[in-house]
Design an enzyme around this catalytic site. Structure first.
Site: not given
Length: 342
Positions: A48, A91, A109, A190
């Protein structure tokens, strides 16, 4: 007629791998739980940009060590494969970072914001001969394999229509990222990706796509509806919204019968095969526990592929991931959703 059974192996039988999780949000937590409790693999590192958050995540999930940068995560010697668990907008950058460090990737995804970014990741993975998979977890579940077999064996005859919806009450009071164009927010990427990906799987891709959408003041889609045709002319009627809870069911109808999947169709669930008159012929029931425990199936598939030296999963080939992304691009173009930086 012989009863169809799922061919998906028990995730506990998959060879163990060492996972590095890039990102420490809610989906990362669900994945860490699924790996730790439902497979023989382990999460050995979490990255992170907030080191304290990564360290706390690692302690909470018995996940090795936490590091304060994505670069340190992908360079870790105790990581065999990286799960990219950041927002859609990151991503592309994050997956390329891992691949260029020599690490295979499982990318949450929606794979990317758009098909151009997706193609760049796929090209990078292929050029480096590294495993790359989209983490569309539903594709790896046992009940989806039953659906695939029912279609492949002709139990429905000629498929004529497919309907699927996915609506959750996540806006306007829900997660801020869903309202943010800069994070590739909105219902489609989403939630809508579930019915779109399902229709691609069943109908062999989508074409002649027509879409309407209602946008928020910020310019992301709150509700989107899609009509498209499959490879053999079957119609798909798909809808998604982040403004209301919908039945989230799916139905595939052919001239000899139909398949019904209870809500939520994209989670481990009951599948029914009915004849053309509506009488139930067979049913398959899967009760696999908590909401995201099913993520263990995608983790296990990645482990099997990695140990076999495969560069992609036969359950969700990279060319199909690219095809799904092109459909999402076409829908967004028609409803007028554009993300900053595209």
């Amino acid at each position: 007629m012989t009863r169809i059974e799922s061919r998906i192996p028990d995730p506990m039988d998959a060879p163990p791998v060492r996972w590095g999780i890039l990102g420490a949000g809610s989906i990362a937590r669900a994945f860490a739980y699924a790996v730790g409790t439902g497979t023989r693999s382990a999460v050995t590192a979490v990255g992170s940009r907030d080191r304290d958050k990564a360290v706390a995540f690692a302690a909470e999930h018995d996940a090795g060590h936490g590091v304060g940068s994505y670069e340190e995560l992908v360079d870790a010697d105790d990581v065999d494969i990286v799960y990219v668990a950041t927002p859609h907008s990151a991503h592309h950058e994050n997956a390329l970072l891992a691949l260029r460090a020599g690490k295979p990737v499982l990318v949450e995804k929606a794979f990317t914001r758009n098909a151009v970014e997706a193609a760049q990741i796929v090209d990078e993975a292929r050029s480096r001969r590294l495993l790359c998979m989209e983490a569309m977890w539903s594709r790896f579940l046992p009940h989806y394999d039953v659906v695939r077999q029912l279609i492949e064996t002709g139990r429905l005859g000629s498929v004529r229509t497919l309907t699927a919806d996915h609506g959750q009450r996540l806006w306007p009071e829900g997660p801020q990222r869903l309202s943010d164009p800069g994070l590739a927010g909105g219902a489609l990427l989403d939630l809508g990706i579930y019915p779109v990906s399902f229709a691609h799987m069943v109908l062999g891709g989508l074409q002649h796509v027509r879409a309407v959408g209602t946008l928020t003041d910020a310019g992301v889609d709150a509700t989107t509806s899609i009509v498209a045709t499959g490879r053999d002319g079957a119609h798909a009627l798909l809808s998604t919204t982040m403004g209301a809870r919908t039945p989230t069911t799916a139905t595939i109808s052919g001239d000899l019968g139909r398949i019904e999947i209870d809500g939520d169709f994209y989670m481990p669930n009951t599948v029914r095969l009915l004849d053309s008159g509506g009488a139930e012929l067979e049913r398959w029931e899967y009760d696999l526990g908590t909401r995201h425990f099913g993520l263990r199936f995608e983790a296990a598939e990645a482990g099997r592929c990695l140990h076999a030296g495969a560069l992609e999963s036969p359950l969700l080939p990279l060319d199909e991931t690219l095809s799904v992304m092109r459909t999402l691009d076409e829908v967004r173009a028609q409803i007028g959703v554009h993300y900053p930086g595209e």
